[in-house]
Design an enzyme around this catalytic site. Structure first.
Site, PDB file in Angstrom:
ATOM      1  N   HIS A 223     -77.837 114.204 -58.348  1.00 30.71           N
ATOM      2  CA  HIS A 223     -76.568 113.797 -57.769  1.00 30.71           C
ATOM      3  C   HIS A 223     -75.437 114.758 -58.140  1.00 30.71           C
ATOM      4  CE1 HIS A 223     -73.962 111.629 -55.300  1.00 30.71           C
ATOM      5  NE2 HIS A 223     -73.052 111.819 -56.234  1.00 30.71           N
ATOM      6  N   TYR A 227     -72.193 117.571 -56.215  1.00 35.74           N
ATOM      7  CA  TYR A 227     -70.800 117.798 -56.606  1.00 35.74           C
ATOM      8  C   TYR A 227     -70.583 119.247 -57.031  1.00 35.74           C
ATOM      9  CZ  TYR A 227     -69.734 113.016 -55.811  1.00 35.74           C
ATOM     10  OH  TYR A 227     -69.541 111.827 -55.170  1.00 35.74           O
ATOM     11  N   HIS A 374     -76.862 112.629 -42.947  1.00 31.82           N
ATOM     12  CA  HIS A 374     -75.770 112.541 -43.919  1.00 31.82           C
ATOM     13  C   HIS A 374     -75.533 113.869 -44.632  1.00 31.82           C
ATOM     14  CE1 HIS A 374     -73.470 111.457 -47.475  1.00 31.82           C
ATOM     15  NE2 HIS A 374     -74.440 111.948 -48.216  1.00 31.82           N
ATOM     16  N   PHE A 375     -76.585 114.454 -45.194  1.00 32.70           N
ATOM     17  CA  PHE A 375     -76.290 115.662 -45.970  1.00 32.70           C
ATOM     18  C   PHE A 375     -76.072 116.887 -45.101  1.00 32.70           C
ATOM     19  CE2 PHE A 375     -80.400 117.647 -45.825  1.00 32.70           C
ATOM     20  CZ  PHE A 375     -81.378 116.695 -46.109  1.00 32.70           C
ATOM     21  N   HIS A 376     -76.437 116.830 -43.815  1.00 38.21           N
ATOM     22  CA  HIS A 376     -76.027 117.914 -42.937  1.00 38.21           C
ATOM     23  C   HIS A 376     -74.542 117.825 -42.616  1.00 38.21           C
ATOM     24  CE1 HIS A 376     -80.278 118.910 -42.581  1.00 38.21           C
ATOM     25  NE2 HIS A 376     -79.880 120.079 -42.129  1.00 38.21           N
ATOM     26  N   ARG A 439     -87.639 110.967 -42.550  1.00 33.51           N
ATOM     27  CA  ARG A 439     -87.246 112.353 -42.800  1.00 33.51           C
ATOM     28  C   ARG A 439     -88.464 113.130 -43.255  1.00 33.51           C
ATOM     29  NH1 ARG A 439     -84.191 112.581 -48.607  1.00 33.51           N
ATOM     30  NH2 ARG A 439     -84.142 114.774 -48.023  1.00 33.51           N
ATOM     31  N   ARG A 440     -88.322 114.450 -43.411  1.00 38.60           N
ATOM     32  CA  ARG A 440     -89.354 115.291 -44.013  1.00 38.60           C
ATOM     33  C   ARG A 440     -90.720 115.104 -43.355  1.00 38.60           C
ATOM     34  NH1 ARG A 440     -88.096 114.936 -50.520  1.00 38.60           N
ATOM     35  NH2 ARG A 440     -86.846 116.843 -50.478  1.00 38.60           N
TER      36      ARG A 440
END
Lengths: 549, 160, 47
Positions: A223, A227, A374-376, A439-440
């Protein structure tokens, strides 16, 4: 000559450009892999015999999310600290070169193993899938190599304080220190699992591995890793963006305060990536969910600061009414446009993150392609567009060239392509995820049921979006090559935001490093001690290694 | 360090929102039984099929509308107790799912439902789900487990 | 509060700026977060 225009000494520009070359080569390889993935999953192409979907996916994740990000971040952060503290001495600069070399060696080792199909374990390399030991050694070198840069950044900041007693430290240097403190504390977790568990296991020195412990150590790191990507983007937003729009830093103190909060609360939250796992007490999952919500707070403060920065400047230029300030922003300046679009994408990106972390609600989205959507949005748009925005002035500043109007127009095209491509691709991913699409996963008809068949159109949409993104990447590479080698010679400013002359100096407590480090560690101990003891005490027999590819 | 009045309002609104989220999920989890998946028991990952919990695979009725569903995952298959790879569950049934893996980590996702757990060697994952909506759902693996990852599936039919 | 701090506070750059647009902007962000969260929560409850 102002610090902003004055160029770095050649030995420093070369160092930062080295990081940038690795970053942009990684972007090229990684984004090409991404295109292949979206086409395969849309059923448009089949993989050739010499490389599998999951190998491509492994490359994509590692080279973009670990290599490109890390190298760009160091190039930017080191240059910003040097620029604002007065430069690095020979020791500091050489240590940074050492860091570069060690990390690059690790990258090459790991990459070769992946290309040889010895490490098709994806970006998270979860046990008990077992890669070749050289892959793990490579990863360990990347992590340990990065610590050397951390040491340089700490040392330079301490040196500034010693040489300038009583003076406010440069905001960018302060933020770099916070970022690296967070990184060093967090990466201990992944170092322990890689060096302490995976390497001995891959060598056969031990014959089993504690899977849950390994994953917990990984996500303790995983996580704060995001950041580590976000904070350098915030550095640009807080300390560079104001200069680009001709305004002032909205509040130097509040900026430092948000970074302190980010240091404290980014780390003790790893369980929100493990909410659907067995073996972690429910109570402690919830505690870390609470802490995760706390880490949203400094980002909410950042949103306010950003709007306020723009509005203050807009009103200074004579804007009236609630929205007049929007028109006063330099939309035609790609150095502004790209990061601004990044900020806008943080709205759905951040909202999705809060949903992901919401305890049992995570079951709706866990390991579906919603998470990928989301992370894209977050790393691949918020962070990357900000980094592209940095590129437009950093590279020409380093190479002594100009960011021409033609390149600026091309950069606007790049930003538009990225926006359109990502909107299509990420929206399709979010929706397919809600419909249960995993995913994946390579292309599959599964059992031919109606639910899985319904995903096809979303996969096609992702291929459309992904193809547009690929073109956007090529445009970015063209701009990079131009700024590095072909643009006309010129003086490009390193934009440094100025603090409002009337602002009181930040509370001294923000530089009380033993306090913040102590509190960070205390929070980590609070969030992890009891569940870790439980995990270790209640563990089943360990798992063997598997090579299933 | 001064904070603008509007920023104080925003932080109050924002923190309040986050608090509401925490209360909603917290009450639902700790007082209404809507928990994330957890561990039923641990076992030896190399002797899963011999373990008591996995002698009878598939759906078993325990009571009125109460069932247990025991499934074994491996690379690259879900053993649901029958070769057709179909499980029929009556609509409205509450099912306690027990599942584990005989090798690497697998996902356990019944697409379109909240049944979504990680299967890790040595742990029996469990949660209790009520199948409120009729339909044909695909159980599939959503955690990468090797070359055949996207081929692991079974069908869950929720019937009226 | 000392006299020096008092003087600095009244000339604080934040006090005079009109930030209504900012308030509106963050309110949009806040409502987006609320709606999307409860949207997925409703989905969760319905399944």
């Amino acid at each position: 000559m102002s610090t902003a225009i004055k160029r770095f000494p050649k030995n420093e520009s070369r160092l930062y450009m080295a990081y940038m070359y690795v970053a942009f080569i990684s972007l090229f390889i990684g984004a090409t892999m991404g295109l292949v993935q979206t086409l395969e999953r849309a059923g448009a192409i089949t993989m050739p015999s010499f490389i599998s979907y999951y190998q491509v996916l492994t490359v994509h994740g590692i080279i973009l999310a670990l290599v490109m990000t890390t190298f760009f971040i160091f190039g930017f952060m080191l240059s910003s600290q040097s620029k604002t503290t007065g430069g690095y001495n020979n020791t500091e600069r050489n240590l940074s070169w050492l860091s570069f070399v060690v990390m690059l060696a690790g990258v090459i080792m790991a990459s070769v193993m992946v290309f040889l199909n010895e490490a098709t374990v994806l970006f998270t390399f979860y046990a008990p899938l077992q890669a070749h030991v050289i892959f793990y050694i490579g990863m360990a070198l990347v992590i340990v190599g990065s610590w050397i840069n951390g040491f340089v950044i700490f040392k330079r900041h301490a040196r500034f304080r010693k040489e300038n007693p009583g003076e406010r430290t440069p905001l960018l240097s302060y933020m770099a220190v916070i970022t690296m403190l967070m990184w060093q504390i967090a990466s201990i977790g992944v170092a322990v699992t890689v060096v302490g568990q995976m390497i001995p296991w891959a060598l056969g020195w031990v014959d089993s591995i504690d899977v849950l412990l390994s994953r917990t150590l990984f996500w303790y790191f995983g996580h704060p890793l995001v950041y580590f990507w976000l904070l350098p983007a915030y550095m640009m937003w807080y300390a560079v963006m104001p200069k680009i729009i001709g305004g002032k830093i909205f509040s130097d103190s509040l900026a430092r305060f948000t970074f302190v909060l980010l240091l404290l609360f980014s780390i003790p939250v790893g369980f929100h990536h493990q909410l659907t796992e067995p073996g972690i007490p429910e109570f402690w999952k919830y505690i870390q969910v609470v802490l995760t919500m706390v880490v949203v707070v400094p980002s909410m403060m950042t949103a306010f600061s950003m709007f306020a920065t723009f509005e203050s400047r807009g009103r200074e230029l004579g804007a009236k009414g609630m929205f007049g300030w929007l028109k006063k922003m330099p939309w035609k300046d790609a150095r502004f446009l790209a990061p601004f679009v990044g900020m806008v994408f943080f709205i759905p990106g951040g909202a999705g993150g809060i949903i992901n972390a919401s305890n049992q609600m995570n079951q709706v989205v866990h390991n579906t392609i919603w998470v990928t959507g989301h992370f894209h949005l977050t790393v691949a748009t918020v962070v990357i567009l900000t980094f592209f925005g940095i590129t437009y002035w950093l590279i020409p500043h380093l190479t002594g060239r100009a960011f021409t109007p033609v390149m600026n127009r091309l950069a606007i095209v790049q930003t538009v392509l990225w926006t359109v491509g990502m909107t299509i691709m990420s929206t399709a991913m979010h929706w397919q995820g809600l419909l249960g699409g995993p995913r994946r996963s390579a292309y599959s008809d599964y059992l031919g049921n109606a639910d899985t068949a319904a995903w096809g159109s979303y996969q096609v949409a992702q291929a459309v979006g992904g193809s547009i993104l690929f073109v956007g990447m090529i445009v970015m590479i063209i701009i990079f090559i131009n700024l590095a080698f072909f643009a006309p010679k010129g003086e490009t400013e390193y934009p440094l935001g100025e603090v409002h002359s009337l602002e009181a100096p930040a509370p001294k407590v923000f530089e009380n490093w033993p306090l913040w480090i102590g509190l960070t560690l205390a929070l980590v101990l609070f969030a992890y001690t009891i569940p870790l003891i439980d995990i270790i005490q209640s563990k089943p027999p360990g798992a063997q290694g598997f090579k299933l590819w | 360090m001064n904070m603008h009045k509007y920023e104080k309002w925003w932080m109050l609104f924002g923190s309040g929102t986050l608090l509401i989220f925490l209360i909603v999920v917290g009450v639902s989890a700790f007082y209404m039984g809507s928990t994330p998946p957890y561990c039923a028991t641990t076992l030896d990952p190399e002797n899963v099929r011999e373990h008591d919990s996995f002698q009878e695979l598939g759906l078993k009725q325990l009571d009125d509308n109460e069932y247990s569903l025991t499934i074994l995952a491996s690379a690259f298959d879900y053993d649901v107790g029958n070769p057709e790879k179909v499980i029929e569950i009556p609509k409205g049934a509450s099912v306690s799912i027990y599942a584990t893996t005989t090798d690497v980590i697998h996902g356990f996702e019944i697409a379109g439902t909240n049944a979504n757990m990680m299967l890790e060697p040595g742990y029996v994952s469990t949660n209790r789900y009520t199948f409120k909506n009729a339909g044909e759902y695909t159980l599939l693996c959503n955690e990468y487990c090797g070359v055949g990852h996207h081929l692991m599936a079974a069908t869950i039919k929720v019937v009226e | 509060m000392s006299k020096v701090e008092q003087r600095e506070q009244t000339t604080d750059p934040h006090e005079d700026v009109d930030l209504k647009g900012t308030l509106f902007g963050v309110a949009i962000v806040g409502f987006f977060i609320l709606f999307s969260w409860f949207g997925v929560w409703a989905l969760f409850l319905s399944r």
